[in-house]
Design a protein around this motif. Structure first.
Motif: not given
Length: 168
Positions: A1-6, A119, A122-123
């Motif tokens: 899971m990336n930051a946008a998903e969190v 969504r 990017t990080d």
């Protein structure tokens, strides 16, 4: 899971909690106070939605849903279109007398706009400075986490008030 998903997951949970906090309540219950100057469920949900709308629109470079999609007119509140609830008096809090459908409709519109924005992040986007009036300067990541924290506190307060009202 990336930051946008969190971030999307966190904002999605707030939406569920907003719906749960107001579900099945009348306008009178939404505007009821558990103490003479306490915030009402209606005001808490309106305020947390206004803050999210205001803050996310600012960092996304878009117009607020409140004004761009006619929610200001639908609510018919005697406040400036820029009002978010910060610093409002107990008398102003009492003026937010609206139904659950209006509250969740506005929240859902703001949540949709918020999710569209987060969504795509990017990080690296999260390190962008969005407010240099603070020391240290506020980054996009910090601003979004701040909105989530504020929303969670207010929807938790609304759920607490709901519990008291339904157990009276």
């Amino acid at each position: 899971m990336n930051a946008a998903e969190v971030l999307a997951d966190a904002f999605g949970r707030i939406a569920e909690e907003v719906h749960d906090a107001v579900a099945g309540l009348t306008v009178e219950q939404l505007a009821e106070r558990i103490a003479p100057e306490a915030n009402t469920i209606a005001w808490l949900v309106w305020h947390l939605t206004r803050v999210q709308d205001d803050h996310v629109a600012e960092v996304a470079g878009t117009e607020q849903v409140w004004t761009s999609r006619g929610w200001f007119e639908r609510f018919g509140l005697p406040f400036s279109p820029r009002a978010t609830g910060y610093g409002q008096t107990p008398e102003e809090v009492a003026q937010v007398r609206v139904g659950a459908d209006l509250l969740t409709g506005y929240y859902d519109a703001v949540a949709e706009r918020t999710l569209e924005f987060v969504r795509k992040l990017t990080d690296a986007d999260l390190d962008r400075v969005v407010d240099d009036r603070w020391d240290p300067a506020v980054t996009l990541g910090v601003r979004l986490v701040s909105v989530i924290g504020d929303d969670e506190q207010h929807v938790g307060q609304a759920a607490y008030v709901r519990g008291i009202l339904l157990r009276r």
